[in-house]
Design a protein around this motif. Structure first.
Motif, short mmCIF file in Angstrom:
data_model
loop_
_atom_site.label_atom_id
_atom_site.label_comp_id
_atom_site.label_asym_id
_atom_site.label_seq_id
_atom_site.Cartn_x
_atom_site.Cartn_y
_atom_site.Cartn_z
N LEU A 1 0.87 -1.17 0.00
CA LEU A 1 0.00 0.00 0.00
C LEU A 1 0.91 1.22 0.00
CD1 LEU A 1 -2.66 -0.78 2.73
CD2 LEU A 1 -3.14 -0.26 0.36
N SER A 2 0.84 2.03 -1.05
CA SER A 2 1.75 3.16 -1.12
C SER A 2 1.08 4.35 -1.79
CB SER A 2 3.01 2.77 -1.90
OG SER A 2 3.92 3.85 -1.92
N THR A 3 1.52 5.53 -1.40
CA THR A 3 1.01 6.74 -2.05
C THR A 3 1.75 7.03 -3.34
OG1 THR A 3 2.51 8.07 -0.68
CG2 THR A 3 0.22 7.85 0.08
N SER A 4 2.95 6.49 -3.49
CA SER A 4 3.72 6.74 -4.71
C SER A 4 3.49 5.64 -5.72
CB SER A 4 5.21 6.86 -4.37
OG SER A 4 5.70 5.61 -3.92
N PHE A 5 3.82 5.95 -6.95
CA PHE A 5 3.67 4.96 -8.00
C PHE A 5 4.75 5.18 -9.06
CE2 PHE A 5 1.81 2.88 -11.72
CZ PHE A 5 1.47 1.67 -11.16
N GLU A 6 5.98 4.85 -8.68
CA GLU A 6 7.09 4.94 -9.62
C GLU A 6 7.29 3.56 -10.22
OE1 GLU A 6 10.62 6.82 -8.04
OE2 GLU A 6 9.37 7.90 -6.60
N SER A 7 7.29 3.48 -11.55
CA SER A 7 7.33 2.18 -12.22
C SER A 7 8.56 1.36 -11.84
CB SER A 7 7.23 2.35 -13.74
OG SER A 7 8.28 3.15 -14.22
N GLU A 8 9.69 2.02 -11.63
CA GLU A 8 10.91 1.31 -11.24
C GLU A 8 10.76 0.64 -9.87
OE1 GLU A 8 15.36 2.78 -10.37
OE2 GLU A 8 14.58 3.37 -12.33
N ILE A 9 10.15 1.36 -8.94
CA ILE A 9 9.92 0.82 -7.60
C ILE A 9 8.91 -0.31 -7.65
CG2 ILE A 9 8.97 1.35 -5.31
CD1 ILE A 9 10.24 4.15 -5.63
N TYR B 1 0.94 -8.20 -4.55
CA TYR B 1 0.13 -7.18 -5.21
C TYR B 1 0.56 -5.79 -4.76
CZ TYR B 1 -2.75 -11.14 -6.47
OH TYR B 1 -3.17 -12.34 -6.96
N TYR B 2 0.17 -4.81 -5.56
CA TYR B 2 0.51 -3.41 -5.29
C TYR B 2 -0.75 -2.57 -5.43
CZ TYR B 2 3.10 0.98 -5.46
OH TYR B 2 3.59 2.23 -5.18
N ILE B 3 -1.02 -1.78 -4.40
CA ILE B 3 -2.15 -0.85 -4.43
C ILE B 3 -1.60 0.56 -4.21
CG2 ILE B 3 -4.23 -0.06 -3.24
CD1 ILE B 3 -4.75 -2.95 -2.41
N LYS B 4 -1.89 1.44 -5.16
CA LYS B 4 -1.60 2.86 -4.94
C LYS B 4 -2.77 3.39 -4.12
CE LYS B 4 -0.57 7.26 -7.11
NZ LYS B 4 -1.40 8.05 -6.23
N LYS B 5 -2.47 3.90 -2.94
CA LYS B 5 -3.53 4.35 -2.04
C LYS B 5 -4.41 5.38 -2.75
CE LYS B 5 -0.90 3.83 2.24
NZ LYS B 5 -0.27 4.55 3.38
N PRO B 6 -5.69 5.06 -2.90
CA PRO B 6 -6.59 6.04 -3.53
C PRO B 6 -6.99 7.10 -2.51
CG PRO B 6 -7.80 4.06 -2.96
CD PRO B 6 -6.36 3.80 -2.60
N PHE C 1 -0.19 -7.69 -11.06
CA PHE C 1 0.47 -7.23 -9.84
C PHE C 1 -0.14 -5.93 -9.29
CE2 PHE C 1 4.15 -4.92 -7.85
CZ PHE C 1 4.21 -5.71 -6.71
N VAL C 2 -0.37 -4.96 -10.15
CA VAL C 2 -0.95 -3.69 -9.70
C VAL C 2 -2.46 -3.84 -9.70
CG1 VAL C 2 -1.20 -1.23 -10.19
CG2 VAL C 2 1.00 -2.37 -10.58
N ILE C 3 -3.06 -3.62 -8.55
CA ILE C 3 -4.51 -3.76 -8.43
C ILE C 3 -5.17 -2.45 -8.85
CG2 ILE C 3 -6.43 -4.05 -6.83
CD1 ILE C 3 -4.79 -6.09 -5.36
N ASN C 4 -5.93 -2.55 -9.90
CA ASN C 4 -6.74 -1.45 -10.40
C ASN C 4 -8.17 -1.93 -10.44
OD1 ASN C 4 -4.74 0.57 -11.07
ND2 ASN C 4 -4.06 -0.86 -12.65
N LEU C 5 -9.08 -1.01 -10.42
CA LEU C 5 -10.48 -1.37 -10.55
C LEU C 5 -10.94 -0.98 -11.94
CD1 LEU C 5 -11.86 -0.11 -7.13
CD2 LEU C 5 -11.21 -2.41 -7.75
N ASN C 6 -11.65 -1.90 -12.60
CA ASN C 6 -12.21 -1.52 -13.88
C ASN C 6 -13.42 -0.61 -13.62
OD1 ASN C 6 -14.57 -3.12 -13.49
ND2 ASN C 6 -13.47 -4.92 -14.19
N LEU C 7 -13.99 -0.04 -14.64
CA LEU C 7 -15.07 0.93 -14.45
C LEU C 7 -16.26 0.33 -13.70
CD1 LEU C 7 -15.06 2.82 -17.85
CD2 LEU C 7 -14.24 3.62 -15.64
N ASP C 8 -16.62 -0.91 -14.00
CA ASP C 8 -17.74 -1.54 -13.30
C ASP C 8 -17.46 -1.71 -11.82
OD1 ASP C 8 -19.20 -1.70 -15.63
OD2 ASP C 8 -18.50 -3.73 -16.08
#
Length: 153
Positions: free
Chosen positions: A88-96, A107-112, A142-149
Motif C-alpha cells: 500500500l503506497s502513495t507513490s507509483f514509480e514504475s521502477e519501484i 500485489y501493489y495498491i496505490k492508495k486512492p 500485480f498492480v490492483i486497479n479497478l475496472n469501471l464496473d
C-alpha cells in the motif's frame, strides 16, 4: 474458504490505519486486523510468535525499517516466505513497482484518495490472495486497479 482472515497492516500513518480498519469493517468478510507502526516492530512481531497471518498489507515508507527491507527479510525467512504481501503506497514509480514485484510482493495498491475505492481495492486484494493461494502473481495482475464496473459498485 477461511473462517476468519488474519490481516496484519504495517503502516506508520494513524489516519491511514484508521481508514483501512473502517474499510475492512464494511467488507463482507470475517477478518481480524492487527497493526504495527514500523518495520522493526513488524519483523519482531512476525518472527517472535507463531505466524497466523493470512496476508500482510505493507506501507513502503516507514520509520526504522522500510517496506522493501521488510520484504527482503520476509522472503529470506523459511517460516515467512510464503506470507502474501500487498503493498500500500502513495507513490507509483514504475521502477519501484517493478522492484517490489521482482522481490516477491504479491500485489501493489496505490492508495486512492477516496474511501470507497480503498475499500474495493482491499477487498479485491484479499479475494485474489484467497483465489490464487499457491500460484505466483503474474506481472500483469500485480498492480490492483479497478475496472469501471468495479469502481462504480
Amino acid at each position: 474458504m477461511i473462517d476468519s482472515i488474519f490481516i496484519l497492516l504495517a503502516d506508520d500513518d494513524e489516519d491511514d490505519c484508521l481508514l483501512f480498519k473502517e474499510a475492512l469493517a464494511e467488507l463482507p468478510l470475517n477478518t481480524h486486523l492487527d497493526t504495527v507502526k514500523d518495520g522493526e516492530y513488524l519483523m519482531q512481531k512476525l518472527t517472535s510468535q507463531t505466524n497466523n497471518q493470512h496476508v500482510l498489507f505493507l506501507d513502503l515508507n516507514m520509520p526504522r525499517k522500510n517496506g522493501l527491507e521488510c520484504i527482503l527479510e520476509i522472503k529470506q525467512n523459511e517460516k515467512l516466505k510464503n506470507l502474501p504481501i500487498v503493498i500500500l503506497s502513495t507513490s507509483f514509480e514504475s521502477e519501484i513497482v517493478e522492484n517490489l514485484f521482482q522481490h516477491g510482493s504479491n500485489y501493489y495498491i496505490k492508495k486512492p484518495n477516496e474511501f470507497n475505492l480503498l475499500k474495493r481495492m482491499i477487498y479485491k486484494a484479499i479475494l485474489l490472495i484467497q483465489d490464487n493461494k499457491n500460484e505466483p502473481t503474474k506481472r500483469e495482475n500485480f498492480v490492483i486497479n479497478l475496472n469501471l464496473d468495479e469502481a462504480k459498485t
